[in-house]
Design an enzyme around this catalytic site. Sequence first.
Site, PDB file in Angstrom:
ATOM      1  N   HIS A   1       0.891  -1.173   0.000  1.00 38.36           N
ATOM      2  CA  HIS A   1       0.000   0.000   0.000  1.00 38.36           C
ATOM      3  C   HIS A   1       0.922   1.213   0.000  1.00 38.36           C
ATOM      4  O   HIS A   1       1.987   1.182   0.622  1.00 38.36           O
ATOM      5  CB  HIS A   1      -0.824   0.107   1.282  1.00 38.36           C
ATOM      6  CG  HIS A   1      -1.724  -1.040   1.593  1.00 38.36           C
ATOM      7  ND1 HIS A   1      -1.283  -2.185   2.186  1.00 38.36           N
ATOM      8  CD2 HIS A   1      -3.059  -1.193   1.431  1.00 38.36           C
ATOM      9  CE1 HIS A   1      -2.294  -3.010   2.375  1.00 38.36           C
ATOM     10  NE2 HIS A   1      -3.395  -2.435   1.919  1.00 38.36           N
TER      11      HIS A   1
ATOM     12  N   ASP B   1       2.303   2.000   3.385  1.00 34.22           N
ATOM     13  CA  ASP B   1       3.241   1.071   4.056  1.00 34.22           C
ATOM     14  C   ASP B   1       4.672   1.440   3.716  1.00 34.22           C
ATOM     15  O   ASP B   1       5.561   1.232   4.527  1.00 34.22           O
ATOM     16  CB  ASP B   1       3.168  -0.393   3.573  1.00 34.22           C
ATOM     17  CG  ASP B   1       1.820  -0.962   3.364  1.00 34.22           C
ATOM     18  OD1 ASP B   1       0.923  -0.600   4.111  1.00 34.22           O
ATOM     19  OD2 ASP B   1       1.695  -1.806   2.450  1.00 34.22           O
TER      20      ASP B   1
ATOM     21  N   GLU C   1     -10.921  -6.984  -4.283  1.00 33.01           N
ATOM     22  CA  GLU C   1     -10.700  -7.997  -3.240  1.00 33.01           C
ATOM     23  C   GLU C   1     -11.889  -7.997  -2.282  1.00 33.01           C
ATOM     24  O   GLU C   1     -12.021  -7.115  -1.431  1.00 33.01           O
ATOM     25  CB  GLU C   1      -9.409  -7.666  -2.493  1.00 33.01           C
ATOM     26  CG  GLU C   1      -9.062  -8.695  -1.433  1.00 33.01           C
ATOM     27  CD  GLU C   1      -7.761  -8.373  -0.707  1.00 33.01           C
ATOM     28  OE1 GLU C   1      -6.827  -7.858  -1.342  1.00 33.01           O
ATOM     29  OE2 GLU C   1      -7.695  -8.643   0.508  1.00 33.01           O
TER      30      GLU C   1
ATOM     31  N   GLU D   1      -9.047 -13.735  -1.270  1.00 32.47           N
ATOM     32  CA  GLU D   1      -8.275 -14.022  -0.054  1.00 32.47           C
ATOM     33  C   GLU D   1      -8.953 -15.127   0.741  1.00 32.47           C
ATOM     34  O   GLU D   1     -10.158 -15.050   1.037  1.00 32.47           O
ATOM     35  CB  GLU D   1      -8.143 -12.744   0.790  1.00 32.47           C
ATOM     36  CG  GLU D   1      -7.349 -12.970   2.062  1.00 32.47           C
ATOM     37  CD  GLU D   1      -6.901 -11.659   2.707  1.00 32.47           C
ATOM     38  OE1 GLU D   1      -6.480 -10.740   1.984  1.00 32.47           O
ATOM     39  OE2 GLU D   1      -6.984 -11.581   3.941  1.00 32.47           O
TER      40      GLU D   1
ATOM     41  N   HIS E   1     -10.919 -14.160   3.810  1.00 32.40           N
ATOM     42  CA  HIS E   1     -12.126 -13.395   3.495  1.00 32.40           C
ATOM     43  C   HIS E   1     -13.232 -14.341   3.028  1.00 32.40           C
ATOM     44  O   HIS E   1     -14.411 -14.123   3.321  1.00 32.40           O
ATOM     45  CB  HIS E   1     -11.849 -12.348   2.419  1.00 32.40           C
ATOM     46  CG  HIS E   1     -10.832 -11.317   2.830  1.00 32.40           C
ATOM     47  ND1 HIS E   1     -10.450 -10.284   2.011  1.00 32.40           N
ATOM     48  CD2 HIS E   1     -10.129 -11.167   3.966  1.00 32.40           C
ATOM     49  CE1 HIS E   1      -9.551  -9.536   2.636  1.00 32.40           C
ATOM     50  NE2 HIS E   1      -9.335 -10.058   3.818  1.00 32.40           N
TER      51      HIS E   1
ATOM     52  N   ASP F   1      -4.810 -13.752  -2.476  1.00 31.97           N
ATOM     53  CA  ASP F   1      -4.158 -13.334  -1.240  1.00 31.97           C
ATOM     54  C   ASP F   1      -4.097 -14.568  -0.368  1.00 31.97           C
ATOM     55  O   ASP F   1      -5.113 -15.026   0.183  1.00 31.97           O
ATOM     56  CB  ASP F   1      -4.914 -12.189  -0.555  1.00 31.97           C
ATOM     57  CG  ASP F   1      -4.330 -10.831  -0.935  1.00 31.97           C
ATOM     58  OD1 ASP F   1      -3.430 -10.787  -1.803  1.00 31.97           O
ATOM     59  OD2 ASP F   1      -4.766  -9.815  -0.364  1.00 31.97           O
TER      60      ASP F   1
ATOM     61  N   ASP G   1     -10.320 -11.526  10.740  1.00 34.02           N
ATOM     62  CA  ASP G   1      -9.309 -11.824   9.734  1.00 34.02           C
ATOM     63  C   ASP G   1      -7.969 -12.082  10.428  1.00 34.02           C
ATOM     64  O   ASP G   1      -7.196 -11.153  10.651  1.00 34.02           O
ATOM     65  CB  ASP G   1      -9.214 -10.566   8.846  1.00 34.02           C
ATOM     66  CG  ASP G   1      -8.697 -10.832   7.454  1.00 34.02           C
ATOM     67  OD1 ASP G   1      -8.591 -12.002   7.074  1.00 34.02           O
ATOM     68  OD2 ASP G   1      -8.412  -9.851   6.741  1.00 34.02           O
TER      69      ASP G   1
ATOM     70  N   ASP H   1      -5.431 -13.707   9.334  1.00 33.09           N
ATOM     71  CA  ASP H   1      -4.308 -13.611   8.380  1.00 33.09           C
ATOM     72  C   ASP H   1      -3.131 -14.508   8.749  1.00 33.09           C
ATOM     73  O   ASP H   1      -2.000 -14.047   8.896  1.00 33.09           O
ATOM     74  CB  ASP H   1      -3.818 -12.155   8.280  1.00 33.09           C
ATOM     75  CG  ASP H   1      -4.783 -11.260   7.519  1.00 33.09           C
ATOM     76  OD1 ASP H   1      -5.605 -11.780   6.749  1.00 33.09           O
ATOM     77  OD2 ASP H   1      -4.699 -10.034   7.696  1.00 33.09           O
TER      78      ASP H   1
ATOM     79  N   ASP I   1      -0.601 -12.538   2.041  1.00 31.68           N
ATOM     80  CA  ASP I   1      -1.250 -11.523   2.875  1.00 31.68           C
ATOM     81  C   ASP I   1      -1.465 -12.166   4.244  1.00 31.68           C
ATOM     82  O   ASP I   1      -2.592 -12.460   4.647  1.00 31.68           O
ATOM     83  CB  ASP I   1      -2.572 -11.090   2.236  1.00 31.68           C
ATOM     84  CG  ASP I   1      -3.129  -9.833   2.882  1.00 31.68           C
ATOM     85  OD1 ASP I   1      -2.566  -9.389   3.896  1.00 31.68           O
ATOM     86  OD2 ASP I   1      -4.135  -9.297   2.371  1.00 31.68           O
TER      87      ASP I   1
HETATM   88  C1  XLS Z   1      -7.418  -6.695   4.476  1.00 29.59           C
HETATM   89  C2  XLS Z   1      -6.962  -6.907   3.117  1.00 29.59           C
HETATM   90  C3  XLS Z   1      -5.834  -6.004   2.660  1.00 29.59           C
HETATM   91  C4  XLS Z   1      -5.739  -6.022   1.164  1.00 29.59           C
HETATM   92  C5  XLS Z   1      -4.990  -4.875   0.584  1.00 29.59           C
HETATM   93  O1  XLS Z   1      -8.130  -7.491   5.045  1.00 29.59           O
HETATM   94  O2  XLS Z   1      -6.636  -8.237   2.949  1.00 29.59           O
HETATM   95  O3  XLS Z   1      -4.646  -6.369   3.273  1.00 29.59           O
HETATM   96  O4  XLS Z   1      -5.190  -7.202   0.699  1.00 29.59           O
HETATM   97  O5  XLS Z   1      -5.543  -3.655   0.890  1.00 29.59           O
HETATM   98 NI    NI Z   2      -5.746  -9.073   1.256  1.00 28.49          NI
HETATM   99 NI    NI Z   3      -7.433  -9.625   4.686  1.00 29.86          NI
END
Ligand code: XLS
Ligand code: NI
Ligand code: NI
Length: 444
Positions: free
Chosen positions: A106, A109, A237, A273, A276, A301, A312, A314, A344
């Site tokens: 991003h 970041d 996404e 993702e 998600h 992702d 999430d 991750d 991700d």
């Molecule tokens: C958040 C998202 C984010 C996207 C990019 O849940 O996964 O990280 O991949 O903005």
């Molecule tokens: Ni993501």
């Molecule tokens: Ni995410």
Amino acid sequence: MAKSKNKSYFSGLDRVAYEGPSSENPLAFRHYNPAEVIDGKTMKEHMRFSIAYWHSFRGTGSDPFGPGTIVRPWEKGKDPVSVAKVRLEAGFEFFQKIESPFWCFHDRDIAPEGKTLAESNKILDQVVAHAKQLQKSTGVKLLWGTANLFSNPRFMAGASTNPDAHVFAYAAAQVKKALEVTQELGGENYVFWGGREGYETLLNTNLKREQDHLATFMHMAADYAKSIGFKGQFLIEPKPKEPTKHQYDFDVASGIAFLRTYGLEKIFKFNIETNHATLAGHTFQHEIEVAAAQGMLGSIDANSGDLLLGWDTDQFNTDVKELTLAMVSILRAGGLGSGGFNFDAKLRRQSIDPSDLFHAHIGGMDAYAAAFKVARQILAEGQFERFVADRYSSFDSGFGKDIETRKIGFKELEKLVLTKLGEPTPRSGRQEYLENLLNRYLVK
Ligand code: XLS
Ligand code: NI
Ligand code: NI
């Protein structure tokens, strides 16, 4: 600030080597052999792995109950722009050592925000110039760029779906710049994850107007990308919830409806993702199949959630069974094109050592590579494909074909049943047989 030739940010951690499935070295690849050639392409080219800069280089392990736990040695110095550049150097050393051909970021970041948008853009340009140099010297490329339209308090009520047109304008300006820097760095895609594009309560929300604004924003982005000659693929996404109670890009199916409603379906594909998908109550494979069915599978992702938690998490995904099923669907759909597998995923709060970053990605890459190989074998042997083809074969000819081609209607079908067909004969779906067949591929 240029890095001296032999300076290492990860000293004691070497470039990860492939040592094969029998290796007992926890810092070696056992399945991902980047140089291995399969069908004329290396595994590195097949997998198109990518490192998510925000998690791996901006993540600190902080959570709502406490501050960060992960302290990296390069995160020191008074000038945040110099720190941002040094951090990038650490990042690129890691991308190379972990054999990842891509990275993703991003805007916020990689570079700190300034006091004004003009200042933020200037800082971003400086950091992007450094990233460009590092991409050139390492050969690591940009899978996708995106804009952070969710962290700054100005976006608390959303960006393009904000009730204040001023915030919409600000978000537009920020995405304009993010598109420019993504293009500058040769980004192969551009991602729109709808950070806070959703609502907390309908009591203060005009849902129709917000969705219209979201679509207008996407059209503006596409027009601008075209005007600067950006060739990357646009990706949406989906995510059903978090941070808002309801996110507009809920899942792939609702995303398709949104894109079609607003005439955006030719411009976008999906970045799916895993976590998600599960938050939306779907499997990872389900979301892939829904996108693939419409020719809209774009990128992945790569992570996983915890099915007992509703947010999430991750995590790095090491579930070879889940990934094999996903890979079967991805390969059957013809692959990801300009997309790839972007990790991700973030380290757990207690995983504070630099080596944990290596173990995490090694595990994810190996699980994906193993899944890729098993999926190829499954497709090559075609047992599931034949089973499914046979299951639908009554539509291949005769009145079944006439149904598919819409040659006949209810009247003809009623007549057929009354005069010829009578009662259908039930046939087993053989789910348990198929589940056992899958395990024969997975457990050798
Ligand atoms: C958040 C998202 C984010 C996207 C990019 O849940 O996964 O990280 O991949 O903005
Ligand atoms: Ni993501
Ligand atoms: Ni995410």
